[in-house]
Design a protein around this motif. Structure first.
Motif, short mmCIF file in Angstrom:
data_model
loop_
_atom_site.label_atom_id
_atom_site.label_comp_id
_atom_site.label_asym_id
_atom_site.label_seq_id
_atom_site.Cartn_x
_atom_site.Cartn_y
_atom_site.Cartn_z
N GLU A 478 -6.51 -3.83 7.00
CA GLU A 478 -5.48 -3.64 6.57
C GLU A 478 -4.85 -5.85 7.80
O GLU A 478 -3.23 -6.13 6.25
CB GLU A 478 -4.57 -3.02 6.83
N ALA A 479 -5.13 -5.82 8.08
CA ALA A 479 -4.13 -6.42 8.67
C ALA A 479 -4.34 -8.45 7.71
O ALA A 479 -3.16 -8.73 7.70
CB ALA A 479 -4.07 -6.92 9.86
N LYS A 480 -5.29 -8.25 7.47
CA LYS A 480 -6.28 -9.57 6.94
C LYS A 480 -5.50 -9.98 5.44
O LYS A 480 -5.11 -10.46 5.06
CB LYS A 480 -7.04 -9.55 6.78
N LEU A 481 -5.33 -8.46 5.20
CA LEU A 481 -5.36 -8.54 3.38
C LEU A 481 -3.52 -8.51 3.50
O LEU A 481 -2.93 -9.49 3.39
CB LEU A 481 -5.01 -6.74 2.84
N ASP A 482 -3.18 -8.04 4.34
CA ASP A 482 -1.34 -8.64 4.58
C ASP A 482 -0.81 -9.72 4.71
O ASP A 482 0.04 -10.59 4.03
CB ASP A 482 -0.67 -7.21 6.04
N GLU A 483 -1.70 -10.56 5.82
CA GLU A 483 -1.63 -11.97 6.11
C GLU A 483 -1.75 -12.91 4.57
O GLU A 483 -1.21 -14.02 4.23
CB GLU A 483 -2.83 -12.11 7.37
N PHE A 484 -2.85 -12.01 3.77
CA PHE A 484 -3.28 -13.08 2.41
C PHE A 484 -1.92 -12.86 1.08
O PHE A 484 -1.31 -13.80 0.18
CB PHE A 484 -4.65 -12.29 2.21
N ILE A 485 -1.18 -11.64 1.80
CA ILE A 485 -0.42 -11.52 0.59
C ILE A 485 0.74 -12.10 0.85
O ILE A 485 0.84 -12.79 -0.30
CB ILE A 485 0.17 -10.44 0.39
N ALA A 486 0.91 -12.38 2.07
CA ALA A 486 1.88 -13.39 2.32
C ALA A 486 2.11 -15.16 2.28
O ALA A 486 3.12 -15.35 1.77
CB ALA A 486 2.67 -13.19 3.77
N LYS A 487 0.30 -14.89 2.10
CA LYS A 487 0.32 -17.07 1.75
C LYS A 487 -0.10 -16.82 0.01
O LYS A 487 -0.23 -17.68 0.06
CB LYS A 487 -0.86 -17.06 2.80
N LEU A 488 0.18 -15.80 -0.16
CA LEU A 488 -0.24 -15.66 -1.94
C LEU A 488 0.46 -16.60 -2.63
O LEU A 488 -0.25 -17.59 -4.12
CB LEU A 488 -0.39 -14.17 -2.73
N GLY A 489 1.60 -16.86 -2.89
CA GLY A 489 2.58 -17.01 -3.46
C GLY A 489 2.83 -16.66 -4.96
O GLY A 489 4.17 -17.02 -5.03
N PHE A 490 2.70 -15.49 -4.59
CA PHE A 490 3.72 -14.98 -5.74
C PHE A 490 4.23 -13.72 -5.17
O PHE A 490 4.02 -13.46 -3.72
CB PHE A 490 2.28 -14.35 -6.64
N THR A 491 5.53 -13.77 -5.73
CA THR A 491 6.41 -12.60 -5.32
C THR A 491 5.43 -10.58 -5.85
O THR A 491 4.88 -10.65 -6.44
CB THR A 491 7.81 -12.41 -6.29
N GLY A 492 5.18 -10.25 -4.30
CA GLY A 492 4.77 -8.66 -4.28
C GLY A 492 5.12 -8.24 -3.62
O GLY A 492 6.11 -8.46 -2.52
N HIS A 493 5.29 -6.49 -3.94
CA HIS A 493 5.51 -5.83 -3.64
C HIS A 493 4.88 -4.34 -3.01
O HIS A 493 4.37 -4.32 -4.30
CB HIS A 493 6.80 -5.23 -4.01
N GLU A 494 4.49 -4.01 -2.13
CA GLU A 494 3.49 -2.89 -1.82
C GLU A 494 4.16 -1.46 -2.42
O GLU A 494 5.40 -1.19 -2.32
CB GLU A 494 3.27 -2.65 -0.75
N GLU A 495 3.14 -1.05 -2.90
CA GLU A 495 3.54 0.27 -3.93
C GLU A 495 2.37 1.79 -3.74
O GLU A 495 2.59 2.72 -4.38
CB GLU A 495 3.42 0.32 -5.32
N THR A 496 1.98 1.39 -2.22
CA THR A 496 0.75 2.27 -2.40
C THR A 496 1.75 3.57 -1.93
O THR A 496 1.07 4.40 -1.77
CB THR A 496 0.47 2.27 -0.72
N ASP A 497 2.57 3.69 -1.80
CA ASP A 497 3.42 5.20 -1.65
C ASP A 497 4.29 5.82 -2.26
O ASP A 497 5.40 6.44 -2.68
CB ASP A 497 5.05 5.15 -0.09
N ASN A 498 4.08 4.85 -3.49
CA ASN A 498 5.67 4.72 -4.54
C ASN A 498 4.82 6.35 -4.77
O ASN A 498 3.51 7.15 -5.08
CB ASN A 498 5.01 4.39 -5.77
N GLU A 499 5.60 7.44 -5.52
CA GLU A 499 5.61 8.47 -6.54
C GLU A 499 4.94 8.31 -6.72
O GLU A 499 4.27 9.56 -7.55
CB GLU A 499 6.38 9.39 -6.34
N ALA A 500 5.13 8.01 -7.76
CA ALA A 500 4.22 8.16 -9.70
C ALA A 500 2.60 8.31 -9.65
O ALA A 500 1.85 8.27 -9.50
CB ALA A 500 5.19 6.94 -10.13
N TYR A 501 2.72 6.75 -8.67
CA TYR A 501 1.32 6.67 -7.80
C TYR A 501 0.49 8.06 -7.52
O TYR A 501 -0.99 7.74 -8.03
CB TYR A 501 1.57 5.31 -7.34
N SER A 502 1.12 8.30 -6.07
CA SER A 502 0.77 9.27 -5.55
C SER A 502 0.50 10.60 -6.94
O SER A 502 -0.67 10.95 -6.47
CB SER A 502 1.50 10.19 -4.57
#
Length: 506
Positions: A478-502
């Motif tokens: 998880e920590a490795k992924l968060d670090e990767f997302i931060a360095k990716l260079g694209f605007t990103g938002h986590e949606e894992t807790d999104n109600e529609a997704y669930s």
């Protein structure tokens, strides 16, 4: 000259139309001209006050009626454009108008009729049902019925379009393309042009699913279609008019049939030339012209298309836009089976080469294979689609070409996916500048560290592309992924807790 033609020429030359109509422009179309290798001109009947040619025939019919038999009101049935013409004519002539319209009529047309002061009644699902009700109302109220196309004076009013064409373009013209619904416009234009310019070929154009004139001419008698498609509601007529058929069987050279995709592509063509959005029926002539050029391989000719109407509901543009690229053979819709393993999605994108991706839909199903629904832009047209399918097949990908599958285009593309038992799945929403190759660069940046379990992308023509990505993230990463997302260079938002997704995908 036959007696029939002589009668109509007299009616056309004495028609009264300019109280409510203008002499519409003959508009040069340089983009289409270059693409089709012919000189293309558009007769802009969409520029009329009611945004269609119908005001010509309606006013002429009612004016002639009042000269013979003054009445206090008239009744009409219409899918919308004739309704506006009758409403406008009645207002200008100071009488009441009652218009019966199918319940499927676009709201923009209903509101326009009421804005002209007419009484609009919605009844039935098609023109023929509305017609029967209008006739009954006319009997009840004592108002004469103003037919949308099957009357000599209505045909004569529409025939003034042909008069203007001859005056506006005295130089040679090879083919004139005319949309056909009930047949009034085609009858009026063809009978006049064959009188003054008999060398000109007159081609009617109908939707494949509303081919009433095409089938009638083939049978040499009027036929009644069991049902008609409603995409081009302005020409959704089950039976052409008796007067119209009598003229068209003698003076209309042929009828070409076109698809929904071809009409959608023609709407875009006209917009690119004029910055005007025509309705599907209004784009019929251009769609038919493009098919004619493709099938007959003509070049160096002067081709004229009547753009007959621009009464389109704004919300219908979503459907039109979805169908445009396929209608131009500039988008392939493919179902491709790929291996389910990290990096396979990227490898598939690389197999597509530098082609622009218009849509990607994918959802993890099992541990062996995955199915991708992909839209791919094809600057080279249908030949490039064949080469693309063959190239993917040669690389070992099972491919199903769905470019002409209506069920896939209308429904299944929006239904791909569902809940999947993916351990430790995390969902992210990204945005990146939309430019050629941007999607491939995004996937390359994602690397092969995590298996992609969900992917959705659709190019809507905006400045930024939007992607929804699901990844299977092993415990401890998880920590490795968060670090990767931060360095990716694209605007990103986590949606894992999104109600529609669930609710729908987890």
């Amino acid at each position: 000259m036959s007696q029939l033609q002589a009668e109509y020429i007299k009616r056309i030359l004495s028609a009264r139309v300019y109280d409510v109509s203008i002499e519409s422009r003959l508009h040069a179309a340089p983009l289409l001209s270059r693409r089709l290798s012919n000189t293309v001109l558009l007769k802009r009947e969409d520029e009329q006050q009611v945004f269609s040619f119908k005001c010509r025939g309606a006013f002429n019919r009612i004016y002639k009626l009042l000269q013979e038999n003054p009445v206090s009101g008239v009744v009409a049935a219409s899918a919308g454009n004739h309704a506006q013409g009758v409403a406008l004519a009645a207002r200008e002539l100071g009488i009441q108008a009652v218009i019966v319209m199918p319940q499927t009529t676009p709201g923009i047309k209903v509101e326009a009729v009421r804005a002209f002061g007419a009484e609009a009644i919605l009844h039935g699902d098609d023109f023929d049902t509305a017609l029967a009700h209008a006739l009954a109302l006319g009997e009840e109220r004592g108002f004469p019925f103003i037919h949308p196309f099957d009357d000599p004076d209505t045909i004569a009013g529409q025939g003034t379009v042909g008069v203007e064409l001859c005056r506006q373009h005295p130089e040679p013209m090879d083919v004139v393309f005319v949309p056909v619904g009930g047949g009034g416009l085609a009858a009026g234009i063809s009978v006049y042009l064959k009188y003054l310019r008999p060398e000109v070929r007159i081609v009617g154009v109908e939707p494949i699913d509303a081919a009433s004139m095409h089938d009638s001419l083939k049978a040499d008698q009027r036929v009644v279609l069991p049902q008609v498609g409603l995409f081009a509601d302005g020409v959704a007529v089950k039976q052409v008019g008796a007067h119209c058929f009598e003229v068209c069987r003698q003076y209309l050279d042929e009828v070409i049939l076109v698809s929904v995709d071809e009409m959608s592509a023609a709407i875009k063509d006209i917009f690119n030339e004029t910055r005007t959005l025509t309705e599907p029926a209004g784009a019929l002539a251009v769609a038919g012209m493009k098919r004619y050029v493709k099938e007959r391989k003509v070049s160096g000719q002067t081709l004229i298309a009547v753009t007959s109407g621009a009464n389109i509901n704004f919300d219908r543009l979503r459907h039109v836009a979805e169908r445009v690229e396929v209608g131009e053979s500039r988008e392939a819709l493919l179902a491709v089976t790929i291996p389910e393993r990290p990096g396979s999605f990227l490898a598939f994108c690389q197999a597509l080469g530098k082609r622009a991706i218009t849509e990607f839909n994918y959802r993890y199903a099992d541990s062996g294979t995955a199915h991708v629904f992909a839209g791919v832009e094809l600057p080279g047209g249908s030949d490039e689609r064949d080469a693309l399918v063959q190239g993917l097949t040669d690389k070992g990908y099972p491919v199903l070409d769905m470019s002409h599958n209506d069920t896939a285009k209308l429904h299944l593309r929006h239904m791909i996916g569902g809940p999947a038992r993916v351990p430790s799945e995390r969902l992210y929403r990204f945005a990146f500048p939309e430019r050629p190759g941007a999607l491939l660069r995004f996937l390359s940046a994602m690397g092969q560290s995590w298996n992609i379990t969900l992917f959705h992308y659709r190019n809507h023509g905006a400045a930024y592309g939007r992607v929804l990505v699901g990844m299977s993230v092993p415990e401890g990463d998880e920590a490795k992924l968060d670090e990767f997302i931060a360095k990716l260079g694209f605007t990103g938002h986590e949606e894992t807790d999104n109600e529609a997704y669930s609710l729908f995908l987890r």
